[in-house]
Scaffold this motif. Structure first.
Motif, PDB file in Angstrom:
ATOM      1  N   UNK A 107      25.078  56.820 -44.219  1.00 28.41           N
ATOM      2  CA  UNK A 107      24.425  58.112 -44.067  1.00 28.41           C
ATOM      3  C   UNK A 107      25.340  59.015 -43.927  1.00 28.41           C
ATOM      4  N   UNK A 108      25.281  60.377 -44.176  1.00 25.10           N
ATOM      5  CA  UNK A 108      25.949  61.451 -43.642  1.00 25.10           C
ATOM      6  C   UNK A 108      25.303  61.839 -42.322  1.00 25.10           C
ATOM      7  N   UNK A 109      25.952  62.722 -41.476  1.00 29.10           N
ATOM      8  CA  UNK A 109      25.286  63.204 -40.196  1.00 29.10           C
ATOM      9  C   UNK A 109      23.974  63.986 -40.674  1.00 29.10           C
ATOM     10  N   UNK A 110      23.128  63.860 -39.871  1.00 30.79           N
ATOM     11  CA  UNK A 110      21.513  64.430 -40.116  1.00 30.79           C
ATOM     12  C   UNK A 110      21.338  65.867 -39.424  1.00 30.79           C
ATOM     13  N   UNK A 111      20.475  66.484 -40.150  1.00 32.08           N
ATOM     14  CA  UNK A 111      20.321  68.065 -39.481  1.00 32.08           C
ATOM     15  C   UNK A 111      19.847  67.798 -38.010  1.00 32.08           C
ATOM     16  N   UNK A 138      22.221  65.473 -47.001  1.00 36.44           N
ATOM     17  CA  UNK A 138      21.835  64.620 -46.035  1.00 36.44           C
ATOM     18  C   UNK A 138      22.308  62.973 -46.543  1.00 36.44           C
ATOM     19  N   UNK A 139      22.555  62.817 -48.014  1.00 32.59           N
ATOM     20  CA  UNK A 139      22.909  61.766 -48.200  1.00 32.59           C
ATOM     21  C   UNK A 139      23.785  61.745 -49.680  1.00 32.59           C
ATOM     22  N   UNK A 140      24.780  61.088 -49.842  1.00 30.27           N
ATOM     23  CA  UNK A 140      25.475  61.375 -51.299  1.00 30.27           C
ATOM     24  C   UNK A 140      26.387  59.908 -51.308  1.00 30.27           C
ATOM     25  N   UNK A 141      25.804  59.041 -52.232  1.00 29.15           N
ATOM     26  CA  UNK A 141      26.684  57.787 -52.380  1.00 29.15           C
ATOM     27  C   UNK A 141      26.045  57.047 -53.594  1.00 29.15           C
ATOM     28  N   UNK A 142      27.005  56.667 -54.534  1.00 27.44           N
ATOM     29  CA  UNK A 142      26.748  55.880 -55.341  1.00 27.44           C
ATOM     30  C   UNK A 142      25.440  56.397 -56.327  1.00 27.44           C
ATOM     31  N   UNK A 143      25.600  57.125 -56.719  1.00 33.19           N
ATOM     32  CA  UNK A 143      24.620  57.687 -57.847  1.00 33.19           C
ATOM     33  C   UNK A 143      23.285  58.289 -57.303  1.00 33.19           C
ATOM     34  N   UNK A 144      23.296  58.532 -55.973  1.00 35.28           N
ATOM     35  CA  UNK A 144      22.126  59.140 -55.311  1.00 35.28           C
ATOM     36  C   UNK A 144      22.621  60.196 -54.195  1.00 35.28           C
ATOM     37  N   UNK A 145      22.211  61.327 -54.562  1.00 33.82           N
ATOM     38  CA  UNK A 145      22.364  62.465 -53.458  1.00 33.82           C
ATOM     39  C   UNK A 145      21.020  62.923 -52.953  1.00 33.82           C
ATOM     40  N   UNK A 146      20.938  63.326 -51.623  1.00 31.98           N
ATOM     41  CA  UNK A 146      19.671  63.767 -51.106  1.00 31.98           C
ATOM     42  C   UNK A 146      19.978  65.327 -50.414  1.00 31.98           C
ATOM     43  N   UNK A 147      19.539  66.323 -51.046  1.00 34.64           N
ATOM     44  CA  UNK A 147      19.860  67.591 -50.461  1.00 34.64           C
ATOM     45  C   UNK A 147      18.732  68.181 -49.838  1.00 34.64           C
ATOM     46  N   UNK A 148      18.955  68.550 -48.493  1.00 33.20           N
ATOM     47  CA  UNK A 148      17.557  69.565 -47.914  1.00 33.20           C
ATOM     48  C   UNK A 148      17.730  71.016 -48.184  1.00 33.20           C
ATOM     49  N   UNK A 149      16.902  71.559 -48.591  1.00 33.96           N
ATOM     50  CA  UNK A 149      16.785  73.100 -48.897  1.00 33.96           C
ATOM     51  C   UNK A 149      15.974  73.799 -47.679  1.00 33.96           C
ATOM     52  N   UNK A 156      20.357  61.883 -59.163  1.00 35.51           N
ATOM     53  CA  UNK A 156      21.526  61.039 -59.514  1.00 35.51           C
ATOM     54  C   UNK A 156      20.868  60.002 -60.558  1.00 35.51           C
ATOM     55  N   UNK A 157      22.187  59.490 -61.076  1.00 34.68           N
ATOM     56  CA  UNK A 157      21.769  58.281 -62.071  1.00 34.68           C
ATOM     57  C   UNK A 157      21.020  57.002 -61.433  1.00 34.68           C
ATOM     58  N   UNK A 158      21.201  56.702 -60.215  1.00 35.31           N
ATOM     59  CA  UNK A 158      20.368  55.912 -59.781  1.00 35.31           C
ATOM     60  C   UNK A 158      19.023  56.354 -59.157  1.00 35.31           C
ATOM     61  N   UNK A 159      18.707  57.304 -59.472  1.00 36.06           N
ATOM     62  CA  UNK A 159      17.266  57.636 -59.333  1.00 36.06           C
ATOM     63  C   UNK A 159      16.397  57.694 -60.504  1.00 36.06           C
ATOM     64  N   UNK A 185      10.158  56.395 -46.401  1.00 35.85           N
ATOM     65  CA  UNK A 185      11.079  57.016 -47.621  1.00 35.85           C
ATOM     66  C   UNK A 185      11.579  56.023 -48.300  1.00 35.85           C
ATOM     67  N   UNK A 186      12.065  56.419 -49.478  1.00 35.34           N
ATOM     68  CA  UNK A 186      12.866  55.633 -50.241  1.00 35.34           C
ATOM     69  C   UNK A 186      12.023  54.805 -51.258  1.00 35.34           C
ATOM     70  N   UNK A 187      11.324  55.192 -52.400  1.00 33.01           N
ATOM     71  CA  UNK A 187      10.194  54.349 -52.884  1.00 33.01           C
ATOM     72  C   UNK A 187      10.593  53.988 -54.297  1.00 33.01           C
ATOM     73  N   UNK A 188      11.936  53.877 -54.362  1.00 36.06           N
ATOM     74  CA  UNK A 188      12.403  53.497 -55.663  1.00 36.06           C
ATOM     75  C   UNK A 188      12.311  51.892 -56.091  1.00 36.06           C
TER      76      UNK A 188
END
Length: 357
Positions: A98-102, A119-130, A139-142, A302-305
């Motif tokens: 995980x990247x540093x959290x806000x 917030x997160x950016x790794x292997x086909x999945x990124x999470x950006x807070x707005x 991402x491709x893994x979503x 979280x993460x219900x994939x």
């Protein structure tokens, strides 16, 4: 385990093996044949014959003098990482990166001056807070099916992000906009929690699981909430199958074993499988880092994939497979699950041992 329990790693270098480890004295530099005998004599959990067979880059037969060993302190890949790479699957450790959290100060900026935060950016999945306190997971893994799971969670009043929209572009990139869940992961909080707080959180999780398991699939199909593929996470990466019209088809999927599995073990595992379980709503990845806590209350899961319709034992069985940074986490299963499934757990531990990687 190759490259794990034994403590010796091999990697290809041209036509030769190159060893890099600090092996214990009882395991000096060895050849492939010697290694296989050691593995057999000591009943390690991974068959090296499976790993080595057919992969010429890793099957060079050569005794490696101890003097040629690379003693670098650079971390080396584990067996799981090497095998995942060979099979072109995500490394098993990706979900912990995980990247540093806000910060709380950043989140407190509600005047529109706050920028986006990755917030997160790794292997086909990124999470950006707005700035509007929503996140976009893309991402491709979503998968679009995750929104269906979040919608069902919302209907059941399960603490989880509320999903607003989901889309897929022509390149296959899926994006889902959902609420940001403020708090800290249970994984980070756990070491400093009192026993009373731990059991209280486990009790909250027990209620959530009870609610989810009270909802049965109307069709009996095992798969995603949207009627798509069944997805799961194992130690070697992500697996997909189905959707399965009945539990018999699902059992055939989960018990695909390697060709070298002894016949009696194959028969024993299959003989333990039933086809009369209730098919219920399951998250499929109840890792501590997927449980967000605020003021000692579960603010959201979280993460219900990997969520969907699965046999009633699935959540319990997968609990013992997912990563656990805090090793005592699994000891709290008795406080978390309304019902135990010992027979199924034993069967799936055997499937883990002999299942196709």
């Amino acid at each position: 385990m190759f490259g794990g329990d034994l403590g010796i790693y091999f990697r290809a270098s041209g036509s030769n093996w190159q060893a890099a480890a600090r092996p214990p004295p009882e395991y000096p530099a060895i050849s492939r044949e010697q290694y296989l005998r050691i593995e057999q004599d000591n009943d390690f959990t991974i068959s090296l014959e499976l790993w080595l067979k057919g992969h010429s880059a890793y099957t060079h037969q050569e005794v490696i003098p101890r003097s040629t060993m690379d003693t670098t302190d650079k971390p080396l890949p584990s067996y799981s990482e090497l095998l995942a790479k060979k099979l072109k699957r995500p490394p098993p450790e990706t979900k912990t990166l995980r990247l540093p959290q806000p910060s709380k100060e950043f989140l407190a900026q509600k005047d529109g001056s706050r920028g986006n935060f990755l917030i997160h950016d790794f292997y086909g999945c990124s999470v950006t807070l707005y700035p509007d306190d929503t996140v976009v997971k893309s991402g491709r893994k979503v998968h679009l099916d995750e929104k269906d799971a979040l919608d069902l969670a919302a209907k059941l009043n399960i603490p989880a992000p509320r999903a607003y929209e989901a889309s897929a572009d022509s390149a296959g990139i899926v994006s889902i906009r959902m609420d940001y869940i403020e708090g800290e992961s249970l994984e980070d909080l756990w070491p400093d929690m009192s026993e009373g707080d731990r059991q209280d959180i486990c009790g909250q999780l027990r209620e959530i699981i009870s609610t989810m398991q009270s909802v049965e699939s109307e069709t009996g199909v095992i798969g995603s909430c949207g009627g798509g593929f069944f997805r799961e996470c194992r130690r070697m990466g992500e697996y997909t199958g189905g959707p399965f019209q009945d539990e018999a088809g699902f059992n055939n999927y989960v018990t695909k074993l390697i060709g070298t599995t002894p016949t009696d073990i194959n028969r024993a595992l299959h003989s333990q499988l039933r086809t009369d379980h209730r098919i219920v709503f399951a998250h499929g990845d109840l890792s501590q880092h997927n449980i967000i806590v605020k003021d000692m209350k579960i603010a959201g899961i979280i993460d219900w994939e990997f969520a969907g319709w699965a046999p009633e034992y699935w959540e319990y069985v997968k609990f013992f497979e997912v990563q656990a940074k805090n090793t005592d986490w699994r000891e709290y299963a008795k406080y978390i699950f309304p019902q135990t499934y010992y027979d199924q757990l034993a069967t799936f531990q055997g499937v883990l041992r002999w299942g196709v990687p």
